[in-house]
Scaffold this motif. Structure first.
Motif, short mmCIF file in Angstrom:
data_model
loop_
_atom_site.label_atom_id
_atom_site.label_comp_id
_atom_site.label_asym_id
_atom_site.label_seq_id
_atom_site.Cartn_x
_atom_site.Cartn_y
_atom_site.Cartn_z
N MET A 178 0.83 -1.20 0.00
CA MET A 178 0.00 0.00 0.00
C MET A 178 0.86 1.26 0.00
N ALA A 179 1.99 1.20 0.71
CA ALA A 179 2.88 2.36 0.75
C ALA A 179 3.45 2.65 -0.63
N ARG A 180 3.84 1.59 -1.34
CA ARG A 180 4.39 1.80 -2.68
C ARG A 180 3.34 2.37 -3.62
N ARG A 181 2.10 1.91 -3.47
CA ARG A 181 1.04 2.45 -4.33
C ARG A 181 0.83 3.94 -4.05
N GLU A 182 0.83 4.29 -2.75
CA GLU A 182 0.68 5.71 -2.42
C GLU A 182 1.86 6.51 -2.93
N ALA A 183 3.06 5.94 -2.78
CA ALA A 183 4.26 6.64 -3.25
C ALA A 183 4.22 6.82 -4.76
N ASP A 184 3.79 5.78 -5.47
CA ASP A 184 3.69 5.88 -6.93
C ASP A 184 2.73 6.99 -7.35
N SER A 185 1.61 7.08 -6.62
CA SER A 185 0.63 8.11 -6.98
C SER A 185 1.20 9.51 -6.74
N LEU A 186 1.99 9.65 -5.67
CA LEU A 186 2.62 10.95 -5.40
C LEU A 186 3.64 11.30 -6.47
N VAL A 187 4.47 10.31 -6.84
CA VAL A 187 5.53 10.55 -7.81
C VAL A 187 4.95 10.84 -9.19
N THR A 188 3.86 10.14 -9.54
CA THR A 188 3.28 10.31 -10.87
C THR A 188 2.92 11.76 -11.15
#
Length: 455
Positions: A128-138
């Motif tokens: 879940m953390a990686r998904r949130e991080a990906d959304s922030l980076v995108t």
């Protein structure tokens, strides 16, 4: 610099953000939730290291049902499809019942979704953390691409600012949640404090582990029961730490100067308080008598040896506080104001950096115990100590590496004494004192008296 060559940059940014979002540390036990959305009844089996399968469901995990499980990192589970109740067939090729496996990871908040086709979808805090991080980076990545296409030379600065703002927002939300949960924990601990102290049947908290410490001075091995082991918050109960001769010597010295115990007044001094009802007397250690076996000097040396064994800070006796003899007296269960010491921290418990010259650890040694009451309770860490005569509880409230203080886990109380007497010896241990800067050159706020006088 071409955007295509920046894929590695985005990858590492995502990983860095994931590390920020993940707030919990791995532990061996894990709680797991399984959700069956396969469209079929299932059986769940634990597979032992020897390959033997033991059924965990009773008997089935029905379609749409959730199955909670207390398990451990590395445990392997097998999911087995159950034949249709009407046809006796399964949905696999040639009507064979399908199987799937998964292994419990080190991550927290693990959930397993069993999708159609017995596909295993694994979710945990890191996923879940990686998904949130990906959304922030995108979002930041898209802005950077636009800026680069427009020839903006500050695209990298803008990217860094975008990521910084996104991380700050996430940290703010996470810190608010941590503060909220911490407040719930301390509020519940406060409500339970009186019940825990009043219940004579309250059991001592189980050990995290047990170690053996051997003093270099007397060569005696002593069991140390580790109750709490955090960098800035440690609680140990040590068997046979103080002997009857040492107790008698302390009590004899204290008899001449016993007086009402005091507490810090928040202004740098001390005062009498109903929060601390006891008698006390400070005993100066005659270090010049250590070589001839003086029992008080022998005891005090043992305290510093153990503190250095645990913390490795090279604490010396010079400039430290006197040993304190403290006595509580029971007057029956009907006493509305029994002798006790309500919850308090011996040093700062704010999580802030240590103030030079202030307390950072305590050793409480038990000589005489009452027939009712008198336990030591650490309410915020859930540690309840039911002492035995001769034992001691050592607790430190500093991270010896970072030099920051505890955040309340060593806040403790001396439970009310109802029947009998409780006689203890306490040594408060300071960091940053010496012969030229002794403990009494600082006020109770950790400020040198000379400096406070000029303020």
């Amino acid at each position: 610099m071409m955007m295509g060559s920046n894929s590695t940059l985005w990858h590492w940014l995502a990983l860095a953000l994931a590390a920020v979002v993940v707030m919990a540390q791995s532990q061996i036990p894990r709680n797991l939730r399984m959700l069956n959305e396969s469209g079929h009844r299932l059986e769940v089996y634990w597979v032992s290291p020897q390959g033997e399968a033991s059924m965990m469901t009773n008997p089935y995990l029905y379609d749409g049902a959730t199955f909670p499980l207390n398990t451990f990192v590395g445990h392997r589970f097998e999911i087995r499809e159950v034949p249709n109740a009407k046809t006796g067939d399964c949905a696999g090729e040639e009507k064979v019942c399908r199987r799937a496996e998964f292994v419990v990871s080190e991550n927290d908040d693990q959930a397993v979704r069993i999708a159609p086709g017995l596909e295993i979808e694994f979710r945990d805090n890191k996923v879940m953390a990686r998904r949130e991080a990906d959304s922030l980076v995108t979002e930041c990545e898209e802005n950077a691409k636009t800026a680069m296409s427009a020839g903006d030379p500050k695209w990298m600065d803008n990217l860094a600012e975008c990521v910084e703002i996104a991380v700050a927002r996430k940290l703010e939300v996470a810190n608010e949640e941590i503060a909220f949960q911490a407040q719930i924990r301390t509020d519940m601990a406060t409500l339970l404090e009186n019940y825990t102290c009043a219940d004579e049947h309250s059991e001592a908290t189980p050990d995290v582990r047990t170690e053996v410490w051997t003093s270099e001075k007397d060569g005696v091995p002593r069991a140390a029961h580790i109750k709490l082991d955090r960098p800035a918050s440690r609680i140990h109960v040590v068997d046979n730490f103080i002997d009857p001769i040492e107790c008698e010597a302390m009590e004899s010295e204290a008899a001449r100067t016993l007086h009402r115990a005091t507490v810090a007044d928040g202004k740098g001094g001390s005062r009498l308080s109903e929060n601390r009802k006891a008698m006390q007397a400070g005993i100066s250690v005659r270090w010049d008598r250590e070589e001839i076996g003086d029992p008080i000097a022998r005891l005090s040396r043992r305290v510093y040896d153990y503190a250095n064994h645990v913390l490795g800070l090279g604490i010396e006796e010079h400039g430290q506080e006197d040993l304190m003899s403290i006595q509580y007296f029971g007057r029956g269960r009907n006493d509305t104001e029994p002798d006790r010491y309500t919850p308090h921290c011996d040093g700062d418990c704010t999580g802030l950096p240590h103030k030079t010259g202030t307390r950072m650890a305590t050793m409480v040694m038990y000589c005489t115990l009452p027939s009712e009451g008198g336990a030591t309770n650490f309410k915020n860490s859930g540690v309840h100590v039911k002492p035995v005569a001769g034992s001691a509880v050592f607790f430190s409230y500093i991270d010896p590496e970072a030099r920051v203080m505890d955040t309340g886990f060593t806040e403790h109380s001396g439970c009310p004494v109802f029947e009998g007497e409780k006689k203890i010896v306490t040594q408060w241990i300071r960091l940053g004192v010496d012969s030229e800067n002794p403990w009494n050159s600082f006020n109770t706020l950790g400020i040198k008296h000379a400096d406070a006088a000029n303020q």
